[in-house]
Motif scaffolding. Structure first.
Motif, PDB file in Angstrom:
ATOM      1  N   PHE A   1      -5.722   3.361   5.038  1.00 27.47           N
ATOM      2  CA  PHE A   1      -4.459   3.399   4.305  1.00 27.47           C
ATOM      3  C   PHE A   1      -3.705   2.094   4.534  1.00 27.47           C
ATOM      4  CE2 PHE A   1      -5.603   7.791   4.628  1.00 27.47           C
ATOM      5  CZ  PHE A   1      -5.003   8.436   3.557  1.00 27.47           C
TER       6      PHE A   1
ATOM      7  N   ARG B   1       0.115   0.808   4.800  1.00 28.29           N
ATOM      8  CA  ARG B   1       1.521   1.207   4.942  1.00 28.29           C
ATOM      9  C   ARG B   1       2.388  -0.008   4.591  1.00 28.29           C
ATOM     10  NH1 ARG B   1       3.217   3.148  10.700  1.00 28.29           N
ATOM     11  NH2 ARG B   1       2.381   5.175  10.029  1.00 28.29           N
TER      12      ARG B   1
ATOM     13  N   GLY C   1      -0.686   9.450  -1.772  1.00 31.06           N
ATOM     14  CA  GLY C   1      -0.017   8.707  -0.704  1.00 31.06           C
ATOM     15  C   GLY C   1       1.222   9.431  -0.199  1.00 31.06           C
TER      16      GLY C   1
ATOM     17  N   THR D   1       2.985   4.588   1.784  1.00 26.06           N
ATOM     18  CA  THR D   1       1.647   4.594   2.360  1.00 26.06           C
ATOM     19  C   THR D   1       0.649   5.012   1.296  1.00 26.06           C
ATOM     20  OG1 THR D   1       2.584   5.242   4.507  1.00 26.06           O
ATOM     21  CG2 THR D   1       0.207   5.483   4.234  1.00 26.06           C
ATOM     22  N   LEU D   2      -0.305   4.126   0.991  1.00 31.34           N
ATOM     23  CA  LEU D   2      -1.282   4.376  -0.077  1.00 31.34           C
ATOM     24  C   LEU D   2      -2.700   4.185   0.457  1.00 31.34           C
ATOM     25  CD1 LEU D   2       0.480   2.315  -2.896  1.00 31.34           C
ATOM     26  CD2 LEU D   2       0.359   4.825  -2.767  1.00 31.34           C
TER      27      LEU D   2
END
Length: 479
Positions: free
Chosen positions: A396, A398, A448, A465-466
Protein backbone atom coordinates in the motif's frame (compact mmCIF):
# COMPACT_ATOMS: atom_id res chain seq x y z
CA UNK A 1 -14.97 -26.18 29.73
CA UNK A 2 -16.43 -26.65 26.24
CA UNK A 3 -14.51 -28.65 23.63
CA UNK A 4 -15.22 -28.45 19.91
CA UNK A 5 -16.01 -31.59 17.91
CA UNK A 6 -12.62 -31.51 16.20
CA UNK A 7 -10.83 -31.30 19.56
CA UNK A 8 -12.88 -34.20 20.95
CA UNK A 9 -12.12 -36.40 17.94
CA UNK A 10 -8.45 -35.42 18.05
CA UNK A 11 -8.31 -36.24 21.78
CA UNK A 12 -10.08 -39.57 21.22
CA UNK A 13 -7.69 -40.60 18.47
CA UNK A 14 -4.74 -39.53 20.61
CA UNK A 15 -5.95 -41.75 23.46
CA UNK A 16 -6.56 -44.65 21.06
CA UNK A 17 -3.14 -44.18 19.51
CA UNK A 18 -1.52 -44.08 22.96
CA UNK A 19 -3.31 -47.26 24.03
CA UNK A 20 -2.33 -49.03 20.81
CA UNK A 21 1.29 -47.96 21.25
CA UNK A 22 1.25 -49.19 24.86
CA UNK A 23 -0.27 -52.54 23.76
CA UNK A 24 2.31 -52.82 20.97
CA UNK A 25 5.17 -52.17 23.40
CA UNK A 26 3.74 -54.68 25.83
CA UNK A 27 3.32 -57.25 23.05
CA UNK A 28 6.90 -56.62 22.00
CA UNK A 29 8.09 -57.25 25.57
CA UNK A 30 6.05 -60.46 25.74
CA UNK A 31 7.43 -61.66 22.41
CA UNK A 32 10.96 -60.68 23.41
CA UNK A 33 10.68 -62.54 26.72
CA UNK A 34 9.27 -65.56 24.92
CA UNK A 35 12.21 -65.59 22.54
CA UNK A 36 14.65 -65.01 25.40
CA UNK A 37 13.03 -67.83 27.35
CA UNK A 38 13.23 -70.14 24.35
CA UNK A 39 16.85 -69.15 23.77
CA UNK A 40 17.72 -69.68 27.42
CA UNK A 41 16.00 -73.09 27.37
CA UNK A 42 17.93 -74.10 24.26
CA UNK A 43 21.10 -72.85 25.91
CA UNK A 44 20.41 -74.92 29.03
CA UNK A 45 19.67 -78.00 26.91
CA UNK A 46 22.89 -77.49 24.97
CA UNK A 47 24.96 -77.13 28.15
CA UNK A 48 23.30 -80.17 29.70
CA UNK A 49 23.88 -82.13 26.52
CA UNK A 50 27.59 -81.31 26.45
CA UNK A 51 28.00 -82.08 30.15
CA UNK A 52 26.17 -85.37 29.65
CA UNK A 53 28.49 -86.24 26.76
CA UNK A 54 31.55 -85.51 28.93
CA UNK A 55 30.31 -87.61 31.88
CA UNK A 56 29.24 -90.42 29.54
CA UNK A 57 32.66 -90.44 27.85
CA UNK A 58 34.36 -90.52 31.24
CA UNK A 59 32.19 -93.36 32.50
CA UNK A 60 32.65 -95.35 29.29
CA UNK A 61 36.41 -94.88 29.52
CA UNK A 62 36.38 -95.95 33.16
CA UNK A 63 34.24 -99.01 32.33
CA UNK A 64 36.58 -99.92 29.49
CA UNK A 65 39.59 -99.85 31.84
CA UNK A 66 37.79 -101.98 34.40
CA UNK A 67 36.79 -104.49 31.72
CA UNK A 68 40.32 -104.65 30.50
CA UNK A 69 41.65 -105.16 34.03
CA UNK A 70 39.19 -108.00 34.61
CA UNK A 71 39.41 -109.83 31.28
CA UNK A 72 42.81 -108.75 30.02
CA UNK A 73 41.06 -108.27 26.65
CA UNK A 74 42.74 -105.44 24.77
CA UNK A 75 39.60 -104.73 22.72
CA UNK A 76 38.27 -102.81 25.73
CA UNK A 77 41.01 -100.26 25.12
CA UNK A 78 39.68 -99.45 21.63
CA UNK A 79 39.29 -96.58 21.14
CA UNK A 80 42.33 -95.57 23.13
CA UNK A 81 42.32 -93.33 26.16
CA UNK A 82 43.96 -90.56 24.08
CA UNK A 83 41.10 -90.58 21.57
CA UNK A 84 38.56 -90.57 24.36
CA UNK A 85 40.39 -87.63 25.97
CA UNK A 86 40.33 -85.72 22.68
CA UNK A 87 36.55 -86.21 22.41
CA UNK A 88 36.08 -84.97 25.97
CA UNK A 89 38.34 -81.99 25.22
CA UNK A 90 36.25 -81.02 22.18
CA UNK A 91 33.08 -81.10 24.23
CA UNK A 92 34.80 -79.07 26.95
CA UNK A 93 35.84 -76.39 24.45
CA UNK A 94 32.29 -76.21 23.11
CA UNK A 95 31.09 -75.69 26.67
CA UNK A 96 33.63 -72.90 27.06
CA UNK A 97 32.26 -71.23 23.95
CA UNK A 98 28.54 -71.47 24.70
CA UNK A 99 28.96 -70.30 28.32
CA UNK A 100 31.32 -67.43 27.51
CA UNK A 101 28.68 -64.87 28.64
CA UNK A 102 28.36 -66.42 32.13
CA UNK A 103 31.35 -65.77 34.44
CA UNK A 104 30.02 -68.19 37.10
CA UNK A 105 29.84 -71.05 34.63
CA UNK A 106 33.32 -70.19 33.40
CA UNK A 107 34.62 -70.55 36.95
CA UNK A 108 32.89 -73.90 37.26
CA UNK A 109 34.49 -74.95 33.99
CA UNK A 110 37.90 -73.97 35.39
CA UNK A 111 37.25 -76.28 38.33
CA UNK A 112 35.97 -78.96 35.94
CA UNK A 113 39.17 -78.59 33.93
CA UNK A 114 41.26 -79.40 36.97
CA UNK A 115 39.10 -82.44 37.79
CA UNK A 116 39.28 -83.64 34.19
CA UNK A 117 43.08 -83.38 34.24
CA UNK A 118 43.13 -85.54 37.36
CA UNK A 119 40.72 -87.97 35.73
CA UNK A 120 42.81 -88.05 32.57
CA UNK A 121 45.82 -89.07 34.63
CA UNK A 122 43.81 -91.79 36.39
CA UNK A 123 42.51 -93.17 33.10
CA UNK A 124 45.96 -93.07 31.58
CA UNK A 125 47.47 -94.97 34.50
CA UNK A 126 44.56 -97.39 34.59
CA UNK A 127 45.22 -98.38 31.02
CA UNK A 128 48.84 -99.35 31.73
CA UNK A 129 49.67 -102.90 32.81
CA UNK A 130 51.93 -101.73 35.60
CA UNK A 131 48.96 -100.18 37.31
CA UNK A 132 47.18 -103.49 37.80
CA UNK A 133 49.02 -104.17 41.09
CA UNK A 134 47.03 -101.60 42.98
CA UNK A 135 43.59 -101.98 41.36
CA UNK A 136 41.56 -101.49 44.51
CA UNK A 137 43.06 -98.11 45.35
CA UNK A 138 42.73 -97.01 41.73
CA UNK A 139 39.03 -97.87 41.68
CA UNK A 140 38.37 -95.88 44.85
CA UNK A 141 40.28 -92.85 43.58
CA UNK A 142 38.41 -93.03 40.29
CA UNK A 143 35.07 -93.15 42.05
CA UNK A 144 35.94 -90.16 44.20
CA UNK A 145 37.15 -88.24 41.18
CA UNK A 146 34.02 -89.13 39.24
CA UNK A 147 31.84 -88.07 42.17
CA UNK A 148 33.50 -84.65 42.18
CA UNK A 149 32.97 -84.31 38.43
CA UNK A 150 29.31 -85.35 38.75
CA UNK A 151 28.86 -82.83 41.55
CA UNK A 152 30.35 -80.04 39.45
CA UNK A 153 28.21 -81.04 36.47
CA UNK A 154 25.09 -80.93 38.65
CA UNK A 155 26.10 -77.46 39.88
CA UNK A 156 26.38 -76.21 36.31
CA UNK A 157 23.06 -77.79 35.35
CA UNK A 158 21.36 -76.21 38.39
CA UNK A 159 22.69 -72.78 37.31
CA UNK A 160 21.23 -73.26 33.83
CA UNK A 161 17.93 -74.47 35.29
CA UNK A 162 17.85 -71.46 37.61
CA UNK A 163 18.30 -69.08 34.66
CA UNK A 164 15.58 -70.89 32.75
CA UNK A 165 13.28 -70.63 35.77
CA UNK A 166 14.00 -66.89 36.11
CA UNK A 167 13.17 -66.27 32.46
CA UNK A 168 10.05 -68.41 32.76
CA UNK A 169 8.77 -66.41 35.74
CA UNK A 170 9.31 -63.11 33.89
CA UNK A 171 7.58 -64.49 30.81
CA UNK A 172 4.72 -65.74 32.96
CA UNK A 173 4.31 -62.24 34.44
CA UNK A 174 4.13 -60.60 31.00
CA UNK A 175 1.89 -63.38 29.67
CA UNK A 176 -0.56 -62.84 32.54
CA UNK A 177 -0.61 -59.06 31.93
CA UNK A 178 -0.73 -59.37 28.16
CA UNK A 179 -4.26 -60.71 27.82
CA UNK A 180 -5.91 -57.96 29.96
CA UNK A 181 -3.82 -55.34 28.22
CA UNK A 182 -4.92 -56.49 24.77
CA UNK A 183 -8.53 -56.75 25.96
CA UNK A 184 -8.51 -53.25 27.49
CA UNK A 185 -6.79 -51.66 24.48
CA UNK A 186 -9.21 -53.35 22.09
CA UNK A 187 -12.17 -52.25 24.20
CA UNK A 188 -10.90 -48.64 24.33
CA UNK A 189 -10.27 -48.64 20.57
CA UNK A 190 -13.79 -49.99 19.91
CA UNK A 191 -15.40 -47.40 22.24
CA UNK A 192 -13.44 -44.55 20.65
CA UNK A 193 -14.26 -45.85 17.18
CA UNK A 194 -18.01 -45.95 17.99
CA UNK A 195 -17.84 -42.50 19.59
CA UNK A 196 -15.96 -41.10 16.59
CA UNK A 197 -18.47 -42.63 14.18
CA UNK A 198 -21.42 -41.16 16.08
CA UNK A 199 -19.72 -37.76 16.42
CA UNK A 200 -18.69 -37.62 12.75
CA UNK A 201 -22.17 -38.71 11.67
CA UNK A 202 -23.72 -35.95 13.78
CA UNK A 203 -21.19 -33.45 12.44
CA UNK A 204 -21.85 -34.56 8.86
CA UNK A 205 -25.60 -34.13 9.31
CA UNK A 206 -25.02 -30.71 10.88
CA UNK A 207 -22.77 -29.78 7.95
CA UNK A 208 -25.45 -30.84 5.46
CA UNK A 209 -27.98 -28.75 7.36
CA UNK A 210 -25.65 -25.74 7.40
CA UNK A 211 -24.94 -26.13 3.68
CA UNK A 212 -28.65 -26.28 2.90
CA UNK A 213 -29.24 -23.16 4.99
CA UNK A 214 -26.27 -21.41 3.36
CA UNK A 215 -27.66 -22.20 -0.09
CA UNK A 216 -31.00 -20.78 1.00
CA UNK A 217 -29.29 -17.67 2.38
CA UNK A 218 -27.26 -17.31 -0.81
CA UNK A 219 -30.41 -17.47 -2.92
CA UNK A 220 -32.06 -14.86 -0.72
CA UNK A 221 -28.91 -12.71 -0.80
CA UNK A 222 -28.70 -12.97 -4.58
CA UNK A 223 -32.31 -11.92 -4.87
CA UNK A 224 -31.69 -9.00 -2.51
CA UNK A 225 -28.57 -8.00 -4.46
CA UNK A 226 -30.51 -8.09 -7.71
CA UNK A 227 -33.27 -6.05 -6.13
CA UNK A 228 -30.73 -3.60 -4.68
CA UNK A 229 -28.98 -3.23 -8.05
CA UNK A 230 -32.30 -2.55 -9.70
CA UNK A 231 -33.17 -0.03 -7.01
CA UNK A 232 -29.78 1.69 -7.35
CA UNK A 233 -30.23 1.93 -11.11
CA UNK A 234 -33.66 3.46 -10.65
CA UNK A 235 -32.27 5.90 -8.05
CA UNK A 236 -29.43 6.94 -10.33
CA UNK A 237 -31.80 7.42 -13.21
CA UNK A 238 -34.10 9.40 -10.95
CA UNK A 239 -31.23 11.55 -9.65
CA UNK A 240 -29.91 12.17 -13.15
CA UNK A 241 -33.32 13.03 -14.59
CA UNK A 242 -34.29 15.09 -11.56
CA UNK A 243 -31.05 17.04 -11.70
CA UNK A 244 -31.45 17.78 -15.38
CA UNK A 245 -35.10 18.64 -14.96
CA UNK A 246 -34.18 21.04 -12.16
CA UNK A 247 -31.67 22.78 -14.39
CA UNK A 248 -34.34 24.11 -16.77
CA UNK A 249 -36.40 25.99 -14.13
CA UNK A 250 -33.19 27.39 -12.69
CA UNK A 251 -32.13 28.66 -16.09
CA UNK A 252 -35.51 30.33 -16.55
CA UNK A 253 -35.42 31.90 -13.11
CA UNK A 254 -31.90 33.14 -13.77
CA UNK A 255 -32.86 34.48 -17.22
CA UNK A 256 -36.01 36.22 -16.00
CA UNK A 257 -34.22 37.75 -13.01
CA UNK A 258 -31.47 39.08 -15.29
CA UNK A 259 -34.03 40.61 -17.65
CA UNK A 260 -35.94 42.07 -14.74
CA UNK A 261 -32.81 43.73 -13.41
CA UNK A 262 -31.71 45.01 -16.81
CA UNK A 263 -35.13 46.32 -17.90
CA UNK A 264 -36.62 47.57 -14.68
CA UNK A 265 -33.55 48.24 -12.56
CA UNK A 266 -34.18 51.98 -12.36
CA UNK A 267 -37.88 51.57 -11.57
CA UNK A 268 -37.51 48.98 -8.84
CA UNK A 269 -37.29 50.15 -5.24
CA UNK A 270 -34.14 49.27 -3.31
CA UNK A 271 -35.92 46.51 -1.40
CA UNK A 272 -37.02 44.81 -4.63
CA UNK A 273 -33.51 45.00 -6.11
CA UNK A 274 -32.10 43.42 -2.97
CA UNK A 275 -34.66 40.60 -3.14
CA UNK A 276 -33.79 39.94 -6.78
CA UNK A 277 -30.08 39.79 -5.93
CA UNK A 278 -30.77 37.30 -3.11
CA UNK A 279 -32.86 35.23 -5.55
CA UNK A 280 -30.04 35.21 -8.11
CA UNK A 281 -27.58 34.15 -5.40
CA UNK A 282 -29.88 31.31 -4.30
CA UNK A 283 -30.24 30.12 -7.90
CA UNK A 284 -26.46 30.07 -8.28
CA UNK A 285 -26.09 28.03 -5.09
CA UNK A 286 -28.82 25.67 -6.28
CA UNK A 287 -27.05 25.18 -9.61
CA UNK A 288 -23.75 24.41 -7.82
CA UNK A 289 -25.53 21.96 -5.51
CA UNK A 290 -27.14 20.11 -8.42
CA UNK A 291 -23.85 19.88 -10.28
CA UNK A 292 -22.11 18.58 -7.16
CA UNK A 293 -24.85 15.99 -6.71
CA UNK A 294 -24.32 14.80 -10.26
CA UNK A 295 -20.58 14.59 -9.66
CA UNK A 296 -21.13 12.65 -6.41
CA UNK A 297 -23.46 10.15 -8.12
CA UNK A 298 -20.77 9.43 -10.74
CA UNK A 299 -17.78 9.46 -8.34
CA UNK A 300 -16.08 6.11 -7.75
CA UNK A 301 -17.84 4.41 -10.65
CA UNK A 302 -14.87 2.59 -12.12
CA UNK A 303 -14.72 -0.39 -14.46
CA UNK A 304 -11.89 -2.84 -15.18
CA UNK A 305 -11.33 -1.02 -18.44
CA UNK A 306 -10.77 2.28 -16.62
CA UNK A 307 -8.00 0.83 -14.40
CA UNK A 308 -4.56 1.93 -15.63
CA UNK A 309 -1.07 2.58 -14.29
CA UNK A 310 -1.30 6.16 -13.01
CA UNK A 311 1.88 8.20 -12.59
CA UNK A 312 0.99 10.10 -9.45
CA UNK A 313 3.72 12.72 -9.97
CA UNK A 314 2.37 13.68 -13.38
CA UNK A 315 -1.20 13.61 -12.07
CA UNK A 316 -0.26 15.90 -9.15
CA UNK A 317 1.39 18.37 -11.50
CA UNK A 318 -1.77 18.46 -13.63
CA UNK A 319 -3.92 19.12 -10.54
CA UNK A 320 -1.58 21.92 -9.40
CA UNK A 321 -1.76 23.39 -12.89
CA UNK A 322 -5.58 23.38 -12.72
CA UNK A 323 -5.45 25.15 -9.32
CA UNK A 324 -2.67 27.52 -10.29
CA UNK A 325 -4.79 30.68 -10.12
CA UNK A 326 -6.27 30.00 -6.67
CA UNK A 327 -2.85 28.91 -5.36
CA UNK A 328 -1.35 32.22 -6.51
CA UNK A 329 -4.20 34.15 -4.89
CA UNK A 330 -3.38 32.49 -1.55
CA UNK A 331 0.36 32.75 -2.19
CA UNK A 332 0.46 29.04 -1.34
CA UNK A 333 3.61 26.91 -1.23
CA UNK A 334 3.22 23.21 -2.18
CA UNK A 335 5.98 20.67 -1.50
CA UNK A 336 5.64 16.99 -2.43
CA UNK A 337 7.64 13.77 -2.64
CA UNK A 338 8.28 11.73 -5.74
CA UNK A 339 5.15 9.59 -5.66
CA UNK A 340 4.98 6.02 -7.05
CA UNK A 341 2.87 4.62 -9.87
CA UNK A 342 -0.51 3.36 -8.58
CA UNK A 343 -3.16 1.31 -10.34
CA UNK A 344 -6.53 3.01 -10.55
CA UNK A 345 -8.77 5.36 -12.46
CA UNK A 346 -6.87 8.39 -13.69
CA UNK A 347 -10.00 10.57 -13.70
CA UNK A 348 -10.99 9.53 -10.17
CA UNK A 349 -7.49 10.15 -8.79
CA UNK A 350 -7.45 13.58 -10.45
CA UNK A 351 -10.76 14.46 -8.81
CA UNK A 352 -9.57 13.06 -5.45
CA UNK A 353 -6.43 15.21 -5.18
CA UNK A 354 -8.10 18.25 -6.70
CA UNK A 355 -10.79 18.14 -4.00
CA UNK A 356 -8.22 17.64 -1.21
CA UNK A 357 -6.02 20.53 -2.41
CA UNK A 358 -9.07 22.74 -2.99
CA UNK A 359 -10.18 21.97 0.56
CA UNK A 360 -6.77 23.10 1.92
CA UNK A 361 -6.92 26.27 -0.17
CA UNK A 362 -10.49 27.07 0.96
CA UNK A 363 -9.65 26.67 4.65
CA UNK A 364 -6.32 28.51 4.57
CA UNK A 365 -5.52 30.65 7.61
CA UNK A 366 -5.69 34.42 6.98
CA UNK A 367 -2.85 34.96 9.46
CA UNK A 368 -0.08 33.08 7.64
CA UNK A 369 1.07 31.91 4.26
CA UNK A 370 -0.54 28.63 3.18
CA UNK A 371 1.91 25.71 3.07
CA UNK A 372 0.91 22.26 1.81
CA UNK A 373 3.25 19.29 2.17
CA UNK A 374 2.61 15.93 0.49
CA UNK A 375 4.56 12.86 1.63
CA UNK A 376 4.21 9.15 1.01
CA UNK A 377 5.23 5.84 2.57
CA UNK A 378 5.09 2.27 1.23
CA UNK A 379 3.76 -0.34 3.67
CA UNK A 380 2.52 -3.91 3.56
CA UNK A 381 -1.06 -4.67 4.53
CA UNK A 382 0.13 -6.26 7.78
CA UNK A 383 2.20 -3.18 8.69
CA UNK A 384 -0.72 -0.94 7.83
CA UNK A 385 -2.90 -2.47 10.55
CA UNK A 386 -6.19 -1.69 8.76
CA UNK A 387 -6.13 -4.15 5.85
CA UNK A 388 -7.87 -7.51 5.85
CA UNK A 389 -5.81 -10.64 6.47
CA UNK A 390 -6.08 -11.54 2.78
CA UNK A 391 -4.33 -8.20 1.98
CA UNK A 392 -1.44 -8.55 4.45
CA UNK A 393 1.02 -9.37 1.67
CA UNK A 394 -0.14 -6.54 -0.61
CA UNK A 395 1.77 -3.26 -0.85
CA UNK A 396 0.00 0.00 0.00
CA UNK A 397 0.99 3.62 -0.54
CA UNK A 398 0.12 5.96 2.33
CA UNK A 399 -0.09 9.58 1.04
CA UNK A 400 -0.43 12.34 3.62
CA UNK A 401 -1.50 15.86 2.62
CA UNK A 402 -0.71 18.30 5.43
CA UNK A 403 -1.56 22.01 5.54
CA UNK A 404 -1.25 24.84 8.07
CA UNK A 405 -4.79 26.14 7.62
CA UNK A 406 -7.48 26.77 10.20
CA UNK A 407 -7.76 23.05 11.03
CA UNK A 408 -10.74 21.49 12.79
CA UNK A 409 -11.65 19.70 16.00
CA UNK A 410 -10.70 16.02 15.86
CA UNK A 411 -14.17 15.13 17.16
CA UNK A 412 -15.49 15.92 13.65
CA UNK A 413 -12.93 13.73 11.82
CA UNK A 414 -15.56 11.19 10.72
CA UNK A 415 -18.36 13.66 10.16
CA UNK A 416 -16.55 15.72 7.49
CA UNK A 417 -16.64 12.76 5.07
CA UNK A 418 -20.46 12.58 5.15
CA UNK A 419 -22.46 14.23 2.39
CA UNK A 420 -23.84 17.72 3.10
CA UNK A 421 -21.90 17.92 6.38
CA UNK A 422 -20.39 21.36 6.99
CA UNK A 423 -18.42 22.63 9.97
CA UNK A 424 -18.88 26.31 8.96
CA UNK A 425 -21.76 28.40 7.74
CA UNK A 426 -22.29 29.37 4.09
CA UNK A 427 -21.55 32.97 4.94
CA UNK A 428 -18.07 32.00 6.19
CA UNK A 429 -16.97 29.50 3.53
CA UNK A 430 -18.60 28.61 0.26
CA UNK A 431 -19.35 25.04 -0.77
CA UNK A 432 -22.00 22.35 -0.59
CA UNK A 433 -20.34 19.88 1.81
CA UNK A 434 -19.95 17.22 -0.89
CA UNK A 435 -16.24 17.48 -1.81
CA UNK A 436 -14.81 15.28 0.96
CA UNK A 437 -17.70 12.82 0.60
CA UNK A 438 -16.64 12.41 -3.04
CA UNK A 439 -13.04 11.81 -1.90
CA UNK A 440 -14.13 9.03 0.44
CA UNK A 441 -16.27 7.42 -2.24
CA UNK A 442 -13.33 7.40 -4.67
CA UNK A 443 -10.92 5.94 -2.11
CA UNK A 444 -13.43 3.25 -1.06
CA UNK A 445 -13.99 2.23 -4.67
CA UNK A 446 -10.22 1.69 -4.98
CA UNK A 447 -10.15 -0.56 -1.85
CA UNK A 448 -8.29 2.08 0.13
CA UNK A 449 -8.68 4.10 3.31
CA UNK A 450 -8.90 7.80 4.11
CA UNK A 451 -8.55 9.52 7.51
CA UNK A 452 -8.46 13.11 8.64
CA UNK A 453 -6.55 14.62 11.57
CA UNK A 454 -6.96 18.23 12.64
CA UNK A 455 -5.90 20.73 15.28
CA UNK A 456 -7.91 23.97 15.50
CA UNK A 457 -5.97 27.02 14.27
CA UNK A 458 -2.91 24.88 13.45
CA UNK A 459 -3.84 22.84 10.39
CA UNK A 460 -5.21 19.58 9.05
CA UNK A 461 -3.78 16.37 7.61
CA UNK A 462 -5.60 14.05 5.23
CA UNK A 463 -4.12 10.55 4.89
CA UNK A 464 -5.04 8.55 1.79
CA UNK A 465 -3.96 4.90 1.68
CA UNK A 466 -4.23 3.10 -1.67
CA UNK A 467 -3.07 -0.37 -2.81
CA UNK A 468 -0.46 -0.29 -5.56
CA UNK A 469 -2.32 -3.09 -7.39
CA UNK A 470 -6.08 -3.50 -7.77
CA UNK A 471 -6.68 -7.23 -7.25
CA UNK A 472 -10.35 -7.32 -6.33
CA UNK A 473 -13.09 -7.21 -8.87
CA UNK A 474 -14.42 -3.76 -9.49
CA UNK A 475 -18.08 -3.02 -9.12
CA UNK A 476 -20.30 -2.87 -12.13
CA UNK A 477 -20.85 0.78 -13.02
CA UNK A 478 -24.57 0.05 -13.37
CA UNK A 479 -24.74 -1.64 -9.96
Amino acid sequence: MHFSVHKKIRLGFFIAFTVIIAASVFSYLVAKNLLDNAGRLNHAIEVSKRLEVITRQLKEAEAAIRGYNLTKDSTFLDPSMAERSNRIEREYQLLRKITADNPLQQRHLDTLRRLLVIKYQQLKLGGEKSAQLNQLSSVKEGERSMDLIDSKVRDMIRIEEGLVQEKSELFHFFAVMWVPMIFISSLVAIIIGIYSYITLTREFRLQLYIESRMKSYQRDLQQNISLLNKTNQELEQFAYVASHDLQEPLRKISTFSDRLQMKYKEQLPPDASQLIERMVSAVARMRVLINDLLIFSRAGRITPESITQVDMNQLLQEVLSDLEVTLEEKNALVKYDQLPVIEGSDTSFHQLFQNLLANSIKFASPDRRLEIQIHHQLLTGKELGMAKESQWEDTFCRISLEDNGIGFDQAYAERIFLIFQRLHGISEYTGTGIGLAICKKIVDSHNGFIQAYGIPNEGATFVVTLPLKQKQAHPDPKA
